[in-house]
Design an enzyme around this catalytic site. Structure first.
Site, PDB file in Angstrom:
ATOM      1  N   ASP A 326      -1.276  -4.507  -2.789  1.00  0.00           N
ATOM      2  CA  ASP A 326       0.070  -4.604  -3.338  1.00  0.00           C
ATOM      3  C   ASP A 326       0.112  -3.830  -4.642  1.00  0.00           C
ATOM      4  O   ASP A 326      -0.881  -3.769  -5.354  1.00  0.00           O
ATOM      5  CB  ASP A 326       0.407  -6.068  -3.658  1.00  0.00           C
ATOM      6  CG  ASP A 326       0.654  -6.873  -2.404  1.00  0.00           C
ATOM      7  OD1 ASP A 326       0.960  -6.265  -1.378  1.00  0.00           O
ATOM      8  OD2 ASP A 326       0.520  -8.105  -2.466  1.00  0.00           O
ATOM      9  N   ASP A 631       0.575 -11.985  -1.371  1.00  0.00           N
ATOM     10  CA  ASP A 631       0.811 -13.206  -2.148  1.00  0.00           C
ATOM     11  C   ASP A 631       1.830 -14.140  -1.504  1.00  0.00           C
ATOM     12  O   ASP A 631       1.690 -15.342  -1.563  1.00  0.00           O
ATOM     13  CB  ASP A 631       1.198 -12.874  -3.593  1.00  0.00           C
ATOM     14  CG  ASP A 631       2.292 -11.814  -3.663  1.00  0.00           C
ATOM     15  OD1 ASP A 631       2.918 -11.537  -2.621  1.00  0.00           O
ATOM     16  OD2 ASP A 631       2.515 -11.264  -4.751  1.00  0.00           O
ATOM     17  N   ASP A 635       3.069 -12.720   4.030  1.00  0.00           N
ATOM     18  CA  ASP A 635       1.900 -11.847   4.041  1.00  0.00           C
ATOM     19  C   ASP A 635       0.759 -12.449   4.848  1.00  0.00           C
ATOM     20  O   ASP A 635      -0.182 -11.750   5.215  1.00  0.00           O
ATOM     21  CB  ASP A 635       1.399 -11.603   2.608  1.00  0.00           C
ATOM     22  CG  ASP A 635       2.351 -10.739   1.813  1.00  0.00           C
ATOM     23  OD1 ASP A 635       3.080  -9.960   2.438  1.00  0.00           O
ATOM     24  OD2 ASP A 635       2.353 -10.845   0.576  1.00  0.00           O
TER      25      ASP A 635
END
Ligand code: ADP
Ligand code: MG
Length: 884
Positions: A326, A631, A635
C-alpha cells in the site's frame, strides 16, 4: 427482561454508566475483581511433565534405556548409570529448548492480541480486549472483531457478520432501538453485537453487557478450541528427511553391529554400541532445533517491529520476489497536510506543516481570510463530513482517526473554525468512507432545522455525481467545460504528488428519503483539497535494497494515478519504462492479459481492494512469491491468497491481522525489508546447523563402520558416542542458529521456494566433510592402537578426542558457503563460547580421574595432542583450500 428489550437509558442505569462518559477507573477495578478478565476459559496447557517425558518417547531412546537397564542388571553399573545420566541431560536440553520456543510463541500471541476502543473517564483509548469489563462503552469500526457482547447505543450503517455464532454469512444491519419481543435468538437481536463477530461495514458504539464466558461465544467456546499446532513446510520437509535418515542410520548401525559380531566382538557389547550409535546418528531432534531457530529469529524480528503470526512465514519471507505494498501509510507517513485549495475556479495555497494549526491561506501571494467567498463554507463542510478529532498532547497537535479527515480539520482551524461550531449541527446519518466507494457522506441538520447532505471523496468519483457547482456568484449548472477545468486542476495537483479530495453538497427537504441509493446524486460541487503526504524517509533506500536483493516493489493505492506516479517517481520505484495501471484498466483485462503486463508494472492506482486479489494471482501465475500488504476488511482475501500476507499493526483491522502472517508494528514498508532480511538469514543459519549436525553424524557412523570393516576393536565406547552426540549436538549447533549472515543476504536473489534442503552444494559438503572426519578419527585410532595394542583405552581416548576436536573445528567451516578462511571465527561469540565450553568439558572427561573409568578415558600427553591437532584440523583446512 433481556438486554435487547431495554431502552438505552435503562441499560445505562442498570450498568451505572453513561454512553457519553464511560466507566471510571474505580468502577473498572471493582468489576474486574468481580468478573475477572474478558477471556474465554483458558485452554488446558500441556503440563511441563508431559513435555519433559515427551523427550524420551523416541523409539531408539527407549531401546537404549532398555539396553542400559539390561547392562545394569548384568553388573555394568558404571556404564549403565553414565548412559542414563547422558540420556537425562539430553532430555533436559530438549525440554528447555521446547519451553523456550513455546515462550517466544506465547509472547507473539500477546503482541498480536486484539485491542478494543473504549471510553473511560471520558477519554477514548485502546486497551487489550481482555481488559474490557461489563459496562464499558466501546466503539467498533469496520474490520473490528467485537471484543465482548454489547448493546448497541449508536449505529452508523453498522453491519456485522455473525457466521462464527450463527453460521449465517450474510451481514446483519444493527441499530439501537429496543425490541419488545421476549424470546429472540441471537441472530434476531439486531440491537446487540456479539463477541467474536466481525464488523463488515460502518461503525457503532455499544455498552458491554457480557464478557468472557458470560457471552454467547463463551457458551459455545468449548466447541471451538483449536489447539492443533501448525508445522512449517521446512519442519515437514525435515521430518520427512528424518525418516529417511533414520532408515539409513539404522541400516548402517546394523551393519556395524553385524560386522562387529562377525569379527568376534561380544554380541552384548556390539548391541549396546550399536544402539548408542543409532541414538547419536539419528537426527531426531532436528525439527525441534529448527523450531527453536525459527522462534529465536522471530524474536529478533520483533525487535525490528515485525510480528510473525505464522512460523512458516519466516521461511517464505526469504523466498519473496515481489512486495505489493500500500502507498498511504506504508510508504508514506500518513500525515496529511492540506497544501492547496481549489475554490471558485481559483487555486489557493495553504502554509504550515503537519498537523500544526499555524498557517494561512494565500491567493496570488495575498493573504486571504474567512471573508473570501465560500471558503468558510467549504472548510466547515469538511469539518462536518469528518470522522477524526484533533487533539493536543504536550503542546503538539495530533489526529485521532483517519489522517485524511484530520488534515481537513487542521485546514479549517487555520481559518479560525474550531470544534465548537460543530455543536450547532446535528449529524443525522453517515455513509462511511471505504476504499471501494472512495467517498463519505453525512446528512446534517443545522440550528434552523435545515437539512443537507455533504459528500466528500475522490474527485473522479464525485464529479459524475455533480450537476451544479458553486462559484463566487452562487450555484450554477456544471457544464462539460467546467468539469474539464476541475479535472485539469486535479491533474496539476496530483502531478505535485498531492492527494486530492473533492467536496460537494445538496440540500434536503425534511421528509426526503435517506435510505435511497440515489442520495449521493445531483450534488453541487464546492471545491478541491490538495494534501501532501510525505514519503517515509527510510522507504527509498529500502526499495533500493530490495531491488538489489532481486525483489520487485509494487505500489498499490486507491489514490489518483498522477499522485501515485509522482510519489513512485519520488521513491525511485518506477523506472523510465515502467507501467502504471489503473483500476478501470484492470477491470477490462482478463487475468492472462494482466499476466502479460504485470512484470513491467510498478504502480497500480485507483484500485479497489478487489483488484488486489487479481494482482496477487497474476504475479503468482508468473512464478512469483508475493508479499501483499493491507489494512481494511476488504483486503483480507488478497492477503490470504498471497504467499506472505502482511497487515498493519497500527491502522490494520482485526480481520486483516487475522488473515496475515506478518504484522508490521509501525506500518512501515522498511520493516518488510528488515523482515525479509531476517528471514533469509534464519534460513541460512538453519542450513548451517543441519550441515554441521549431519556431517558430524556421518563421521561418527563411518569411523565405527570402517573399524569394523578392517577387523579392528571398537574405536569408541557407547558412553563416548553418546557424549559426543550430547556435547556437539547441543551448544555449537544452537550457536550456529544465532550466526551472523555471511556477506549481505540482501545482495543475493531470492531463494527458490522449491529448493531442497541439500541444494546449493550442501549435500556434497555434508558427505565430504563427514567422510573425512570419519577417516581422520580412524587414522588417529589406528596409530594409537598400533603403538599400544594392549591399552585399548588409550586408543579410544585418542579416537574420541580426535572426533570431538574435528567437529569443534568443523563447526567454523559450517558458517561459510565458500571457505572457512573467508570468515572471522571470532565474529560469532556465542559459537566461540560454545566451542570453548565443549572443549572444557572434553578436558574434564579426559583428565579428571573420577570420570576416567566412567568415560573409558586416560590422560593424554602433549605428543598425543599434536597428533590430534593435526588430524582433527585436516578436514576443515583441506576443504578451506579447495573452497568447495
Ligand atoms: P489509499 O489508502 O491507497 O491512499 P484510499 O482508498 O484510502 O487509497 O483513498 C482513495 C481516494 O479516496 C483518495 O484518493 C481520496 O480522494 C479519497 N479519500 C480518501 N480518504 C477519504 C475520506 N476519509 N473521506 C473521503 N474521501 C477519501
Ligand atoms: Mg486509505
Amino acid at each position: 427482561m433481556r438486554w435487547y428489550q431495554l431502552d438505552v437509558d435503562r441499560v445505562e442505569q442498570k450498568l451505572h454508566v453513561t454512553a457519553n462518559s464511560g466507566l471510571s477507573t474505580k468502577q473498572v477495578e471493582q468489576r474486574r475483581k468481580k468478573y475477572g478478565f474478558n477471556i474465554l476459559e483458558a485452554q488446558k496447557n500441556t503440563s511441563k511433565w508431559l513435555i519433559f517425558l515427551k523427550q524420551f518417547q523416541d523409539f531408539m531412546v527407549l531401546v537404549l534405556l532398555a539396553a542400559t537397564l539390561i547392562a545394569g542388571l548384568l553388573g555394568e553399573y558404571i556404564d549403565a548409570i553414565a548412559i542414563m545420566v547422558i540420556v537425562l541431560v539430553n532430555g533436559f536440553i530438549g525440554f528447555f529448548q521446547e519451553q523456550k520456543a513455546e515462550k517466544s510463541l506465547e509472547k507473539l500471541k500477546e503482541l498480536s492480541a486484539p485491542m478494543a476502543n473504549v471510553l473511560r473517564d471520558e477519554n477514548w483509548g485502546k486497551i487489550p480486549s481482555r481488559e474490557v469489563v461489563v459496562g464499558d462503552v466501546i466503539r467498533v469500526n469496520s474490520g473490528d472483531r467485537i471484543p465482548a457482547d454489547i448493546r448497541i447505543v449508536q449505529s452508523n450503517s453498522l453491519e456485522t457478520e455473525e457466521s462464527t455464532l450463527t453460521g449465517e454469512s450474510l451481514p446483519v444491519m444493527k441499530h439501537a432501538t429496543a425490541i419488545a419481543n421476549d424470546s429472540l435468538d441471537a441472530q434476531d437481536q439486531v440491537n446487540m453485537a456479539f463477541m467474536g463477530t466481525l464488523v463488515t461495514r460502518g461503525s457503532g458504539i455499544g455498552i458491554v453487557v457480557g464478557t468472557g464466558m458470560n457471552t454467547i461465544m463463551g457458551q459455545i467456546a468449548s466447541l471451538m478450541v483449536n489447539t492443533k499446532k501448525a508445522i512449517t513446510p521446512l519442519e515437514r520437509k525435515l521430518a520427512e528427511l528424518g525418516k529417511i535418515l533414520i532408515v539409513v542410520a539404522l541400516l548402517l548401525t546394523a551393519m556395524v553391529v553385524f560386522l562387529g559380531v562377525y569379527q568376534g566382538h561380544p554380541v552384548y557389547n556390539m548391541f549396546l554400541a550399536g544402539v548408542s550409535l543409532a541414538v547419536a546418528a539419528i537426527p531426531e531432534g532436528l525439527p525441534a532445533i529448527v523450531t527453536v531457530a525459527l522462534s529465536l529469529g522471530v524474536q529478533r524480528m520483533i525487535k525490528k517491529k515485525a510480528i510473525v503470526r505464522k512460523l512458516s512465514a519466516v521461511e517464505t519471507l526469504g523466498c519473496a520476489s515481489v512486495i505489493c505494498s500500500d502507498k498511504t501509510g506504508t510508504m508514506t507517513e500518513n500525515q496529511m497536510t492540506v497544501k492547496e485549495i481549489y475554490l471558485n475556479g481559483q487555486h489557493m495555497y495553504v502554509t504550515g506543516d503537519g498537523y500544526d494549526i499555524r498557517g494561512d491561506y494565500f491567493l496570488n501571494k495575498n493573504k486571504v481570510d474567512n471573508s473570501f467567498p465560500n471558503l468558510e463554507k467549504m472548510l466547515l463542510y469538511g469539518m462536518l463530513c469528518n470522522n477524526a478529532t484533533l487533539n493536543i498532547k504536550k503542546g503538539k497537535y495530533f489526529v485521532d482517526g483517519d489522517p485524511t479527515d484530520g488534515a481537513l480539520l487542521v485546514a479549517a482551524r487555520k481559518i479560525g473554525l474550531t470544534a465548537m461550531i460543530e455543536e450547532d449541527y446535528r449529524i443525522i446519518k453517515e455513509l462511511p468512507f471505504d476504499s471501494d466507494r472512495k467517498r463519505m457522506s453525512v446528512v446534517v441538520e443545522d440550528e434552523n432545522s435545515m437539512r443537507y447532505l455533504i459528500t466528500k471523496g475522490a474527485p473522479d468519483v464525485l464529479l459524475p455525481r455533480c450537476t451544479f457547482h458553486l462559484g463566487e456568484s452562487g450555484r450554477s449548472l456544471l457544464k462539460a467545460e467546467d468539469k474539464n477545468r476541475i479535472s485539469q486542476s486535479v491533474n496539476t495537483m496530483a502531478d505535485k504528488a498531492l492527494r486530492t479530495i473533492a467536496i460537494s453538497m445538496k440540500s434536503l427537504s425534511k421528509n426526503e428519503d435517506l435510505e435511497t441509493a440515489f442520495l449521493e446524486n445531483d450534488l453541487t460541487f464546492i471545491g478541491l483539497y490538495g494534501m501532501i503526504d510525505p514519503p517515509r524517509k527510510e522507504v527509498k533506500s529500502a526499495i533500493e535494497e530490495c531491488r538489489q536483493a532481486g525483489i520487485k516493489t509494487v505500489m498499490i493505492t486507491g489514490d489518483h494515478v498522477k499522485t501515485a506516479r509522482a510519489i513512485a517517481k519520488n521513491l525511485n520505484l518506477l523506472p523510465e519504462d515502467g507501467l502504471v495501471l489503473e483500476g478501470y484498466q484492470l477491470n477490462q483485462m482478463s487475468v492472462s492479459d494482466l499476466e502479460e503486463k504485470i512484470e513491467d508494472t510498478y504502480v497500480f492506482a485507483r484500485v479497489t481492494p478487489e483488484h488486489k486479489l487479481k494482482i496477487v494471482k497474476a504475479f503468482q501465475k508468473k512464478g512469483h512469491i508475493v508479499a501483499m500488504t493491507g489494512d481494511g476488511v476488504n483486503d483480507a482475501p488478497a492477503i490470504k491468497a498471497s504467499d506472505i500476507g502482511i497487515s498493519m499493526g497500527i491502522s490494520g483491522t482485526d480481520v486483516t491481522k487475522e488473515a496475515s502472517s506478518l504484522v508490521l508494528m509501525d506500518d512501515n514498508f522498511a520493516t518488510i525489508k528488515s523482515a525479509i532480511q531476517e528471514g533469509r538469514n534464519i534460513y541460512e543459519n538453519i542450513r548451517k546447523f543441519i550441515r554441521y549436525l549431519l556431517a558430524s553424524n556421518v563421521g561418527e557412523i563411518l569411523v565405527m563402520l570402517f573399524a569394523m570393516l578392517l577387523g579392528m576393536p571398537l574405536p569408541l565406547v557407547p558412553v563416548q558416542i553418546l557424549w559426543v552426540n550430547l556435547v556437539t549436538d547441543g551448544l555449537p549447533a544452537m550457536a550456529l542458529g544465532l550466526d551472523q549472515s555471511e556477506g549481505d543476504v540482501m545482495k543475493q536473489s531470492p531463494r527458490n521456494q522449491r529448493e531442497g534442503i541439500f541444494s546449493r552444494g550442501l549435500g556434497y559438503k555434508i558427505i565430504s566433510r563427514g567422510v573425512l572426519i570419519g577417516i581422520v578419527t580412524l587414522i588417529a585410532f589406528m596409530l594409537a592402537y598400533q603403538d599400544n595394542p594392549e591399552n585399548l583405552v588409550y586408543g579410544q581416548t585418542i579416537a574420541f578426542t580426535t572426533l570431538v576436536m574435528a567437529q569443534l573445528i568443523h563447526v567454523f567451516d559450517c558458517r561459510s558457503e565458500k571457505s572457512v578462511f573467508s570468515r572471522n571465527p571470532f565474529e560469532n561469540m556465542y559459537l566461540v563460547l560454545a566451542v570453548l565450553s565443549s572443549l572444557l568439558l572434553l578436558l574434564v572427561v579426559i583428565y579428571w580421574e573420577p570420570l576416567q573409568p566412567i568415560f573409558h578415558t586416560t590422560a593424554l600427553s602433549l605428543r598425543d595432542w599434536m597428533l590430534i591437532g593435526v588430524l582433527s584440523a585436516l578436514p576443515t583446512v583441506l576443504f578451506g583450500f579447495t573452497k568447495k
